[in-house]
Design an enzyme around this catalytic site. Sequence first.
Site, PDB file in Angstrom:
ATOM      1  N   CYS A   2      71.388  43.190 -71.998  1.00 39.42           N
ATOM      2  CA  CYS A   2      72.593  42.800 -72.748  1.00 39.42           C
ATOM      3  C   CYS A   2      73.797  43.269 -71.946  1.00 39.42           C
ATOM      4  CB  CYS A   2      72.588  43.466 -74.105  1.00 39.42           C
ATOM      5  SG  CYS A   2      71.105  43.119 -75.052  1.00 39.42           S
ATOM      6  N   ARG A  27      74.071  38.559 -68.170  1.00 45.22           N
ATOM      7  CA  ARG A  27      73.063  39.511 -68.675  1.00 45.22           C
ATOM      8  C   ARG A  27      72.515  39.094 -70.021  1.00 45.22           C
ATOM      9  NH1 ARG A  27      72.936  44.460 -66.298  1.00 45.22           N
ATOM     10  NH2 ARG A  27      72.149  45.409 -68.189  1.00 45.22           N
ATOM     11  N   TRP A  74      71.091  39.727 -75.510  1.00 42.64           N
ATOM     12  CA  TRP A  74      69.906  39.006 -75.039  1.00 42.64           C
ATOM     13  C   TRP A  74      68.799  39.477 -75.972  1.00 42.64           C
ATOM     14  CZ3 TRP A  74      69.164  35.193 -71.621  1.00 42.64           C
ATOM     15  CH2 TRP A  74      67.860  34.886 -71.273  1.00 42.64           C
ATOM     16  N   ASN A 100      71.820  48.406 -75.316  1.00 43.26           N
ATOM     17  CA  ASN A 100      70.998  47.589 -74.419  1.00 43.26           C
ATOM     18  C   ASN A 100      69.700  48.346 -74.242  1.00 43.26           C
ATOM     19  OD1 ASN A 100      69.911  45.889 -72.505  1.00 43.26           O
ATOM     20  ND2 ASN A 100      70.998  46.860 -70.806  1.00 43.26           N
ATOM     21  N   GLY A 101      68.566  47.702 -74.541  1.00 43.41           N
ATOM     22  CA  GLY A 101      67.270  48.377 -74.371  1.00 43.41           C
ATOM     23  C   GLY A 101      66.415  48.181 -75.612  1.00 43.41           C
ATOM     24  N   GLU A 482      51.782  29.116 -56.396  1.00 41.64           N
ATOM     25  CA  GLU A 482      53.129  29.620 -56.713  1.00 41.64           C
ATOM     26  C   GLU A 482      53.888  29.930 -55.431  1.00 41.64           C
ATOM     27  OE1 GLU A 482      55.058  29.516 -58.984  1.00 41.64           O
ATOM     28  OE2 GLU A 482      56.557  31.026 -58.568  1.00 41.64           O
ATOM     29  N   LYS A 486      57.514  28.209 -54.306  1.00 39.89           N
ATOM     30  CA  LYS A 486      58.682  29.044 -53.951  1.00 39.89           C
ATOM     31  C   LYS A 486      59.245  28.617 -52.596  1.00 39.89           C
ATOM     32  CE  LYS A 486      59.803  30.611 -57.060  1.00 39.89           C
ATOM     33  NZ  LYS A 486      58.982  30.022 -58.052  1.00 39.89           N
ATOM     34  N   GLU A 489      60.799  24.986 -52.729  1.00 41.49           N
ATOM     35  CA  GLU A 489      61.977  24.676 -53.559  1.00 41.49           C
ATOM     36  C   GLU A 489      63.247  25.356 -53.073  1.00 41.49           C
ATOM     37  OE1 GLU A 489      62.065  25.965 -57.646  1.00 41.49           O
ATOM     38  OE2 GLU A 489      60.672  27.566 -57.247  1.00 41.49           O
ATOM     39  N   HIS A 505      37.314  19.719 -46.393  1.00 40.51           N
ATOM     40  CA  HIS A 505      37.017  18.393 -46.971  1.00 40.51           C
ATOM     41  C   HIS A 505      38.155  17.411 -46.729  1.00 40.51           C
ATOM     42  CE1 HIS A 505      33.343  19.858 -48.752  1.00 40.51           C
ATOM     43  NE2 HIS A 505      34.014  20.937 -49.144  1.00 40.51           N
ATOM     44  N   LYS A 604      67.992  24.912 -63.339  1.00 40.79           N
ATOM     45  CA  LYS A 604      67.293  26.109 -63.836  1.00 40.79           C
ATOM     46  C   LYS A 604      66.406  25.742 -65.022  1.00 40.79           C
ATOM     47  CE  LYS A 604      65.893  30.203 -64.236  1.00 40.79           C
ATOM     48  NZ  LYS A 604      64.785  30.563 -63.288  1.00 40.79           N
TER      49      LYS A 604
HETATM   50  C1  AGP Z   1      60.299  27.646 -60.816  1.00 38.88           C
HETATM   51  O1  AGP Z   1      60.657  28.307 -59.605  1.00 38.88           O
HETATM   52  C2  AGP Z   1      60.958  26.307 -60.929  1.00 38.88           C
HETATM   53  N1  AGP Z   1      62.354  26.440 -60.887  1.00 38.88           N
HETATM   54  C3  AGP Z   1      60.451  25.439 -62.055  1.00 38.88           C
HETATM   55  O2  AGP Z   1      59.183  24.978 -61.639  1.00 38.88           O
HETATM   56  C4  AGP Z   1      60.256  26.074 -63.457  1.00 38.88           C
HETATM   57  O3  AGP Z   1      59.232  27.020 -63.415  1.00 38.88           O
HETATM   58  C5  AGP Z   1      59.842  24.957 -64.439  1.00 38.88           C
HETATM   59  O4  AGP Z   1      60.891  24.023 -64.513  1.00 38.88           O
HETATM   60  C6  AGP Z   1      59.516  25.491 -65.845  1.00 38.88           C
HETATM   61  O5  AGP Z   1      60.658  26.066 -66.393  1.00 38.88           O
HETATM   62  P1  AGP Z   1      60.487  26.913 -67.771  1.00 38.88           P
HETATM   63  O6  AGP Z   1      59.576  28.059 -67.445  1.00 38.88           O
HETATM   64  O7  AGP Z   1      61.883  27.351 -68.118  1.00 38.88           O
HETATM   65  O8  AGP Z   1      59.883  26.011 -68.780  1.00 38.88           O
END
Ligand code: AGP
Length: 609
Positions: A2, A27, A74, A100-101, A482, A486, A489, A505, A604
């Site tokens: 927060c 935050r 938050w 906050n906490g 994953e 990373k 993207e 294969h 995001k």
């Molecule tokens: C993760 O690095 C990406 N930006 C993206 O794949 C993200 O994980 C995906 O859009 C899901 O988002 P969410 O967890 O907010 O649902």
Amino acid sequence: MCGIVGYIGMRDVKEVVLEGLRKLEYRGYDSAGIAAIEGGKLKVVKAVGRLVNLEDKLRQQPIQGHVGIGHTRWATHGRPSDDNAHPHQDCSGRFAVIHNGIVENYLSLREELIAKGHQFKSETDTEVVAHLIEDLYNGDFFQTMVAVGRRIRGAYALVVMSQNDPDTLIAMRKASPLIVGLGDGENFVASDIPAILQYTRDVYILDDGEMAVVTKTRVEFYTLAGEPVDKETLRVTWDAIAAERGGYDHFMLKEIHEQPKAIRDTLTGRLTPDLNRVVLSELHWQPGFLEGLDRIHIVACGTAWHAGLVGKAIIEHFAKIPVEVDVASEYRYRDPLQTDHTLVLVISQSGETADTLAALRLAKHRGRRVLAITNVLGSSVAREADDVVVTWAGPEIAVASTKAYTTQLVALYLFAIYLAQEKVLLDPQEESRLLHALYALPQAAESVLDSAPQIQQFAEQYAKVHDTFFIGRGLDFAVALEGSLKLKEISYIHAEAYAAGEMKHGTLALITEGVPVIALTTQTALYDKTVSNIKEVKARDAFVLGITWAGDEVLKKSVDQVLYLPVTDPLLAPVVTVIPLQLLAYYAAVARGNDVDKPRNLAKSVTVE
Ligand code: AGP
């Protein structure tokens, strides 16, 4: 996390607090509030939603004054609402608290205070502090706060003001950040430097277990037990933007380094103090539901889907319940086979991803019970799910998800072990061993982060390549997916994750001299098989970075570079194995001059289908 701001001096407290909260909105921002003393009376104005809603309310209910506190929330305990917004007051309205906490023992304190006649207005843990102050108040504000510090347990940054002591703010820190800004005839308190940087660059950083007594001309420091403490000021040289990132160059790097704390916070309150059992009070299942559970469908997108793949492996391993994992955009259209005894588990950092939300609504429409793992308590997913396990990672600003992933994993481990515990499938020693290893993960994550400089060197090699492969078996394959996402993207380097045993294969045809391959070998039972897959790509002159446990003297003979991880249980490996891959992607993107926090074409939260 927060945002906290306190001010005492000669300026208009409303302006100082609101400006500070604007700088701290990163935050957390599901509700906000301000308290100030006007004409000797303590006044509080609060509003759910973004800070602009509070500003609108203050136009109807103006507050004048020169001492006050403000908070942007938050949510962790209690959904976002006006009543749950901070500051919280006691029955008499003479005290106001922002926090906050997590007050871990808030339930027992709340019962004790209600038994004494205190009336609560909110669902939050924080409000117990306001009533506890009122209950313990003996006319001495400072001594009262020392007494309060003895009664509350957990992680907290608190700032308190009292109508009886209008010239004083008291700040207390235990595990959550708090700073004091030194002005001329005015002083400031805040959870982070950006809130006050425009007024002063001279700050004190409160250490854990310290409190500050702040007037407009004086700041005194004490231990929480009331013993005086001498502190040095710090001269802040950051600019305002860098300060929001806590001195890191990007939010993504800050959030990678926040993972030890985020993991610790997500574990908080969910393990018994003796680390023998998991406690998931967030589940409100009817008797018999667990016993009848015949299948779990995990549904998510992107990084959250990768977490779901780990979830499948560990739930099936520990709880012996069949699990299917779908990307939400597929799940919605495949008419999944389910019964009334199927649980749907959605995972979403933002809680607003359109595909995941649509999948949740489809599951609800079909009469399924839905459990959500999300990082945003006030989100649509959180509101529409039947049960919610919150990841306490705090706001994740960078588009590339990092601390959300590792805390989703932690939530999934807790859930899987909880299921096994309730089904009596784990012997007590095994459960205790696992929970001790889980509890040690923040430390393990901390030591992986120490290898950041070495990873940066590796990454700068990757900055020039066009294609990269990530290979692994079992849980390592899930993490390879994953790591690949990373890198793609944020560095825009094409990357592909492959089950190590599957390369031969077809995809092996793409391995030629110098093609980078990152090989994960944490799954002990599959180690030899993975090493032979490494030899397959090495035989085609790939350039291999191997990631293995500290103490492994074998792997280095088969690869070009090795990165060693602090040893932990292979079943928990994904939480630490992913961190070098996050750093690798980060530093490769930086080396390529990319906009790391806001990569091209991405958002995001993907709130469109
Ligand atoms: C993760 O690095 C990406 N930006 C993206 O794949 C993200 O994980 C995906 O859009 C899901 O988002 P969410 O967890 O907010 O649902």
